[in-house]
Write an enzyme that holds these catalytic residues in place. Structure first.
Site, short mmCIF file in Angstrom:
data_model
loop_
_atom_site.label_atom_id
_atom_site.label_comp_id
_atom_site.label_asym_id
_atom_site.label_seq_id
_atom_site.Cartn_x
_atom_site.Cartn_y
_atom_site.Cartn_z
CE LYS A 145 -29.74 -14.84 5.74
NZ LYS A 145 -30.31 -15.34 4.50
CB SER A 189 -31.65 -11.99 9.42
OG SER A 189 -31.71 -12.15 10.80
CE1 TYR A 213 -28.53 -17.24 8.44
CE2 TYR A 213 -28.84 -15.84 10.37
CZ TYR A 213 -29.32 -16.37 9.18
OH TYR A 213 -30.57 -16.04 8.74
P1 NAD Z 1 -34.86 -23.46 6.03
O1 NAD Z 1 -33.57 -24.12 6.35
O2 NAD Z 1 -36.12 -24.13 6.45
O3 NAD Z 1 -34.95 -23.16 4.46
C1 NAD Z 1 -33.81 -22.93 3.66
C2 NAD Z 1 -33.87 -23.90 2.48
O4 NAD Z 1 -32.76 -23.66 1.63
C3 NAD Z 1 -33.81 -25.36 2.90
O5 NAD Z 1 -34.89 -26.06 2.33
C4 NAD Z 1 -32.46 -25.86 2.34
O6 NAD Z 1 -32.53 -27.22 1.96
C5 NAD Z 1 -32.26 -24.92 1.18
N1 NAD Z 1 -30.86 -24.70 0.78
C6 NAD Z 1 -29.81 -24.35 1.57
N2 NAD Z 1 -28.70 -24.21 0.84
C7 NAD Z 1 -29.05 -24.45 -0.45
C8 NAD Z 1 -28.34 -24.46 -1.67
N3 NAD Z 1 -27.02 -24.19 -1.73
N4 NAD Z 1 -29.00 -24.74 -2.81
C9 NAD Z 1 -30.34 -25.03 -2.79
N5 NAD Z 1 -31.05 -25.06 -1.66
C10 NAD Z 1 -30.42 -24.76 -0.50
O7 NAD Z 1 -34.78 -21.97 6.65
P2 NAD Z 1 -35.91 -20.86 6.81
O8 NAD Z 1 -36.09 -20.63 8.26
O9 NAD Z 1 -37.06 -21.16 5.96
O10 NAD Z 1 -35.12 -19.61 6.23
C11 NAD Z 1 -35.25 -19.18 4.89
C12 NAD Z 1 -34.36 -17.97 4.69
O11 NAD Z 1 -34.74 -16.94 5.62
C13 NAD Z 1 -32.88 -18.25 4.95
O12 NAD Z 1 -32.12 -17.50 4.03
C14 NAD Z 1 -32.67 -17.72 6.35
O13 NAD Z 1 -31.36 -17.33 6.57
C15 NAD Z 1 -33.62 -16.52 6.36
N6 NAD Z 1 -34.05 -16.13 7.71
C16 NAD Z 1 -34.58 -17.07 8.54
C17 NAD Z 1 -34.97 -16.68 9.83
C18 NAD Z 1 -35.53 -17.69 10.80
O14 NAD Z 1 -35.51 -17.43 12.01
N7 NAD Z 1 -36.04 -18.83 10.35
C19 NAD Z 1 -34.83 -15.35 10.24
C20 NAD Z 1 -34.28 -14.42 9.35
C21 NAD Z 1 -33.89 -14.83 8.08
C1 WQD Z 2 -35.17 -16.05 21.23
C2 WQD Z 2 -35.05 -15.77 22.74
C3 WQD Z 2 -32.97 -16.53 23.68
C4 WQD Z 2 -33.74 -20.80 23.04
C5 WQD Z 2 -32.18 -16.27 15.99
C6 WQD Z 2 -31.00 -15.86 15.14
C7 WQD Z 2 -31.41 -14.75 14.21
C8 WQD Z 2 -32.67 -15.11 13.42
C9 WQD Z 2 -33.76 -15.64 14.28
C10 WQD Z 2 -32.09 -15.96 11.27
C11 WQD Z 2 -33.67 -15.27 23.15
C12 WQD Z 2 -34.13 -17.29 24.27
C13 WQD Z 2 -33.84 -19.43 23.08
C14 WQD Z 2 -33.75 -21.52 24.28
C15 WQD Z 2 -34.00 -19.45 25.46
N1 WQD Z 2 -32.41 -16.15 12.46
N2 WQD Z 2 -33.98 -18.75 24.25
N3 WQD Z 2 -33.89 -20.81 25.44
O1 WQD Z 2 -31.61 -15.60 19.01
O2 WQD Z 2 -33.52 -13.95 18.69
O3 WQD Z 2 -32.62 -15.16 16.75
O4 WQD Z 2 -33.26 -16.69 15.13
O5 WQD Z 2 -31.77 -14.93 10.71
O6 WQD Z 2 -30.31 -14.52 13.38
O7 WQD Z 2 -29.96 -15.43 16.00
O8 WQD Z 2 -33.95 -16.41 18.39
O9 WQD Z 2 -35.39 -18.25 19.11
O10 WQD Z 2 -32.88 -18.50 19.33
O11 WQD Z 2 -34.10 -16.91 20.83
O12 WQD Z 2 -34.11 -18.85 26.54
O13 WQD Z 2 -33.61 -22.76 24.31
O14 WQD Z 2 -35.24 -17.00 23.45
O15 WQD Z 2 -32.01 -16.27 24.66
O16 WQD Z 2 -33.85 -14.34 24.18
P1 WQD Z 2 -32.84 -15.22 18.30
P2 WQD Z 2 -34.09 -17.62 19.37
#
Ligand code: NAD
Ligand code: WQD
Length: 332
Positions: A152, A123, A148
């Protein structure tokens, strides 16, 4: 065959669709702690192809190994993990156990079954408060503001050490920016539990009347309109980035790191206005105090993914707003 952990989750489900469309066969695992088994059927409806699946927690190495022993796994894409930033602050032990413990358990199983190729979901959060903008992969990793983010940060270091000790392994770390949107079919998308933390799921719940208004966290940042700026990326573009990452694996890349973002920053007000215009729905909002831990601006320099992987994001913010709403409507 490609092993996908967290297979029924938001990003993995879209990635499986793109992998199957590109001709790969998929073995998926998930413990369903944040997703639904129905997702598998929806993926199969989109692609017309089956997924071999096991409901298993990746921390259960014995069960995982037993299931995987039936297949020849060429590469693993590791999505499984917990991802709620706020929850990680109140449940640090659960987050370190699940995300780091899960990755260690997976790495042991991959070693035992002889799988030497791994792609990891990291991330942009690892950059902390970014030292410069746009963010290149050379930007130093920063201080994370929540457990969290640290998971990562730490998993990246674990993977660097593992690859360093095993030069025949190929490990690609993908740093996602802000994934939103949904598959254009409206059959798979993001299903947050409870009150959404992230901007787009909150907006779609306001749009359908589930929530009264959006709270905009601060309008006094040093950004063009004072609200936070992020690099929103369509989840289908992100998914295709994983298919392209296979190219680096095929070329025996060793350890490599790529940003997956569009390179464009949009403010919270830009997103609200685009959503309103694209979907013809008013989003009432109120400006409130900044959210602790938020940074003013975060957007990628995606040049490395373009030059090395041949990957460029195609979808616009309009597309992301349309597809996010389309999926939310389908769920009503
Ligand atoms: P998500 O929660 O939709 O998907 C994660 C999946 O992993 C879920 O289906 C959950 O049931 C499964 N899971 C969790 N722990 C587990 C375990 N111990 N064993 C087996 N399954 C398990 O999340 P997502 O948004 O699809 O994210 C996927 C990956 O990408 C995650 O690692 C997340 O940290 C990373 N990521 C997400 C974002 C975002 O904003 N969505 C941003 C950057 C990185
Ligand atoms: C985006 C913008 C908020 C909600 C998060 C995690 C990051 C990554 C992606 C996994 C910001 C603003 C939000 C609301 C708002 N996940 N906001 N009102 O914070 O950039 O990233 O998700 O790795 O680790 O921190 O994403 O969608 O929460 O926020 O004003 O109700 O929207 O302040 O500027 P963020 P977000």
């Amino acid at each position: 065959m490609i092993l996908v952990t967290g297979a029924t989750g938001f990003i993995a489900s879209h990635t499986i669709v793109e992998l199957q469309n590109a001709g790969y066969d998929i073995v998926g695992v998930d413990n369903l702690c944040n997703s639904d088994i129905e997702t598998l059927k929806n993926i199969e409806k989109i692609t017309g192809k089956k997924i071999e699946f096991c409901n298993v927690d990746i921390r259960d190495g014995n069960k995982l190994k037993e299931f995987l022993s039936k297949y020849k796994i060429d590469c693993c894409i590791h999505f499984a993990g917990l991802k709620a930033v706020g929850e990680s602050v109140s449940k640090p032990v659960e987050y370190y156990d699940n995300n780091i413990g899960g990755t260690i358990s997976l790495l042991k199983v991959l070693r035992e079954i002889g799988c030497k190729n791994l792609i990891f979901s990291s991330s942009a959060t690892v950059y902390g408060t970014p030292a410069f903008m746009p963010i290149t992969e050379d930007c130093p990793k920063g201080i994370c503001t929540n457990p969290y983010g640290w998971t990562k940060h730490m998993i990246e270091q674990i993977l660097i050490d593992v690859q360093n000790a095993n030069k025949d392994m190929n490990i690609v770390i993908l740093r996602y920016f802000n994934p939103i949107g949904a598959h254009p079919s409206g059959m798979i998308g993001e299903k947050p539990n409870g009150i959404p933390n992230n901007l787009m799921p909150y907006i779609t719940q306001v749009a359908c009347g589930k929530r009264e208004k959006l709270f905009v966290y601060g309008d006094d940042y040093d950004t063009p309109d004072g609200t936070g700026v992020r690099d929103y990326i369509h989840v289908v573009d992100l998914a295709r980035g994983h298919v392209c990452a296979m190219r680096a694996i095929d070329k025996n890349c060793g350890l490599d790191i790529f940003n997956l973002g569009t390179g464009h920053g949009y403010s919270v007000l830009d997103v609200i206005k685009t959503f309103e215009h694209e979907n013809n729905i008013k989003i009432p909002y109120e400006i409130v105090a900044r959210r602790p831990g938020d940074i003013a601006m975060c957007y990628a320099d995606p040049a490395k993914a373009k030059s090395v992987l041949g990957w460029v994001a195609q979808y616009s913010l309009q597309d992301m707003c349309r597809d996010s709403w389309n999926y939310q409507k389908n769920m009503l």
